[in-house]
Enzyme design. Structure first.
Site: not given
Length: 184
Positions: A30, A85, A104, A154-155, A157, A161
């Site tokens: 990304q 994060d 992650e 905790d992705s 939107d 990916p």
């Protein structure tokens, strides 16, 4: 004056005044940018969409973590899908968990947030109870034989990916990986 205009929706959005671009890179997965704002401090955006701001991250991370862990009441093993994060890990590790696995997809998110936004993770990546796995969360859920008391997603939107993390098959795999899945 420079502005960051979020691109998640075509007809509605938010914009942030940028006082400084701290880091920008196209990772394997990304477009990642970290910038400073006069109101919310440093901000992480992925593919043009805000992911976390230093100024208000605690609201999101605390609610997404403490509610399920407190509702469970006796969790020992927890899983985080996403969360590069480190904020969810930070909050989970405030609980008496024996093990937290964090999956992650993009190592760069972890490394750059640790470097440029260290207050978000606040040392969570050094906690011996945390097992960081760099892998696709959807694939991990489909293949894991481990069982967890609590799973937090905790992705990003549902685009890029993170899109696969909004599918019925992904949530079916999550249910299978819950230690108390028979009760659901």
């Amino acid at each position: 004056m420079e502005w960051f205009n979020e691109t998640l929706y075509p007809n509605i959005g938010q914009r942030f005044q940028v006082t400084k671009v701290v880091f920008r890179e196209k990772t394997e997965h990304q477009d990642l940018v970290i910038f400073e704002t006069p109101v919310l401090g440093r901000v992480l955006a992925l593919d043009g969409v805000i992911q976390v701001t230093e100024g208000d991250e605690y609201v999101y991370h605390e609610m997404l973590t403490h509610v399920p862990l407190t509702a469970h009441g006796r969790a020992k093993r927890a899983l985080i899908i996403g969360g590069g994060d480190g904020g969810i890990a930070r909050e989970m590790l405030k609980h008496p968990l024996e093990r937290v696995v964090m999956v992650e997809i993009d190592r760069a998110v972890v490394d750059l947030c640790t470097k440029y936004m260290p207050g978000v993770s606040d040392g969570a990546f050094e906690d011996k109870r945390l097992d960081l796995v760099i892998a696709d969360g959807c694939k991990y859920m489909a293949e894991t034989e481990e069982r967890f008391d609590v799973i937090v997603v905790d992705s990003t939107d549902p685009q890029g990916p993170g899109e696969v993390l909004f599918t019925e098959s992904f949530y079916r795999d999550c249910k299978r990986a819950l230690a108390d899945a028979d009760r659901l």
